[in-house]
Design a protein around this motif. Sequence first.
Motif, mmCIF file in Angstrom:
data_model
loop_
_atom_site.group_PDB
_atom_site.id
_atom_site.type_symbol
_atom_site.label_atom_id
_atom_site.label_comp_id
_atom_site.label_asym_id
_atom_site.label_seq_id
_atom_site.Cartn_x
_atom_site.Cartn_y
_atom_site.Cartn_z
ATOM 1 N N SER A 60 -10.212 -0.852 3.889
ATOM 2 C CA SER A 60 -9.639 0.196 4.521
ATOM 3 C C SER A 60 -8.904 -0.455 5.680
ATOM 4 C CB SER A 60 -10.605 1.245 5.062
ATOM 5 O OG SER A 60 -11.201 1.825 3.853
ATOM 6 N N ASN A 62 -1.904 4.167 -4.535
ATOM 7 C CA ASN A 62 -3.097 2.971 -4.512
ATOM 8 C C ASN A 62 -3.797 2.923 -3.323
ATOM 9 O OD1 ASN A 62 -1.564 1.762 -2.462
ATOM 10 N ND2 ASN A 62 -0.982 0.119 -3.899
ATOM 11 N N THR A 63 -3.675 4.229 -2.590
ATOM 12 C CA THR A 63 -4.878 4.450 -1.528
ATOM 13 C C THR A 63 -5.282 5.873 -1.268
ATOM 14 O OG1 THR A 63 -3.042 4.827 0.135
ATOM 15 C CG2 THR A 63 -3.844 2.768 -0.163
ATOM 16 N N LYS A 64 -6.347 5.907 -0.802
ATOM 17 C CA LYS A 64 -6.811 7.294 -0.337
ATOM 18 C C LYS A 64 -6.625 7.454 0.930
ATOM 19 C CE LYS A 64 -10.618 10.493 -0.198
ATOM 20 N NZ LYS A 64 -10.425 11.697 -1.010
ATOM 21 N N ALA A 124 -0.806 -3.349 4.096
ATOM 22 C CA ALA A 124 -0.486 -2.137 4.760
ATOM 23 C C ALA A 124 0.373 -2.662 5.828
ATOM 24 C CB ALA A 124 -1.743 -1.472 5.398
ATOM 25 N N CYS A 127 -3.239 -4.894 -1.452
ATOM 26 C CA CYS A 127 -2.168 -4.325 -1.195
ATOM 27 C C CYS A 127 -2.070 -4.641 0.454
ATOM 28 C CB CYS A 127 -2.173 -2.737 -1.497
ATOM 29 S SG CYS A 127 -3.343 -1.613 -0.441
ATOM 30 N N ALA A 139 -6.873 4.258 5.583
ATOM 31 C CA ALA A 139 -6.244 4.384 4.070
ATOM 32 C C ALA A 139 -7.220 3.253 3.397
ATOM 33 C CB ALA A 139 -4.798 3.521 4.265
ATOM 34 N N LYS A 140 -7.901 4.011 2.622
ATOM 35 C CA LYS A 140 -8.699 2.773 1.574
ATOM 36 C C LYS A 140 -8.048 2.521 0.312
ATOM 37 C CE LYS A 140 -13.361 2.674 -0.493
ATOM 38 N NZ LYS A 140 -14.588 3.418 -0.601
ATOM 39 N N ASN A 141 -7.929 1.164 0.096
ATOM 40 C CA ASN A 141 -7.381 0.822 -1.281
ATOM 41 C C ASN A 141 -8.314 1.166 -2.536
ATOM 42 O OD1 ASN A 141 -6.206 -0.690 -3.279
ATOM 43 N ND2 ASN A 141 -6.257 -2.539 -2.267
ATOM 44 N N THR A 142 -7.678 2.136 -3.254
ATOM 45 C CA THR A 142 -8.404 2.636 -4.245
ATOM 46 C C THR A 142 -7.751 1.740 -5.746
ATOM 47 O OG1 THR A 142 -6.780 4.488 -4.425
ATOM 48 C CG2 THR A 142 -8.858 4.871 -3.730
ATOM 49 N N CYS A 161 0.826 -1.191 -0.026
ATOM 50 C CA CYS A 161 0.060 -0.117 -0.089
ATOM 51 C C CYS A 161 0.854 1.222 -0.139
ATOM 52 C CB CYS A 161 -0.979 0.085 1.194
ATOM 53 S SG CYS A 161 -2.140 -1.213 1.358
#
Length: 176
Positions: free
Chosen positions: A108, A45-47, A74, A72, A64-67, A41
Motif C-alpha cells: 500500500s 489495479n488498486t483498492k 504511485a 505499480c 491505495a493497496k495494489n490489488t 497505479c
Amino acid sequence: MRKTHRTAAVLATLTAALSLTTLAGTSATAAPAKAAATVTCTAANTKVTVQEVQRPLNHLLLTAKNTGTKTCYAYNAPFLRFDDAQSSIRVIEDSAPQSVIALKPGESAYAGIGTSSAEGSEGYQADKLGVLFSNRAMDGGAGSVTYPKLPAGGVYVDSSAFVTYWQPNPADALVW
C-alpha cells in the motif's frame, strides 16, 4: 614514423568497426531482455480507502493497496475533489518523497488529507470524494476516477484542504 602512426590509426579504426559489427550480430541473435513488469497505479489495479484519524485533527488517511498482479507506481500525489468542486485540492509540494512509490502486489501507499483549518474559509460538509491517480508527469490523470467511501456523515472541508504526495507509510503521510 608518420606512416606508422597512420597505419596504427587505420588498424584501430578497423578493429573498432569489426568489434561493433560483431557486437551488433551478437545482440541481434541474443534473446531480447524481458520488459519490466511495472505499470502506473490506477483505480483498476488498486483498492482505495479513506479512514478518519484521531491525530492530527481534521485529517484523513488515503490508502491505495495494489490489488493487481504487477508492481505499480504511485506517481506524485493523487488528484482529489470533494463533492462537485470545480478543481482538485492543493498538493503539499514539500511532502514529495525521495523517490516514486513502487507497490508490489498487496503493498500500500498512503496520502494524508487535511480537510480544514482555522485559516480556511468557505467550508461545507462533503459527502463524496473523487480520487484520480496522477500520471508520471503530473500533468494529468491515469485511469478513471474512483470514489472511496467517506466516514459516516461525510467530512467538513474548507479552502485550506490539501493532500500530500504518496508516501510509503501512514506516519509519513500524516506529518503534514
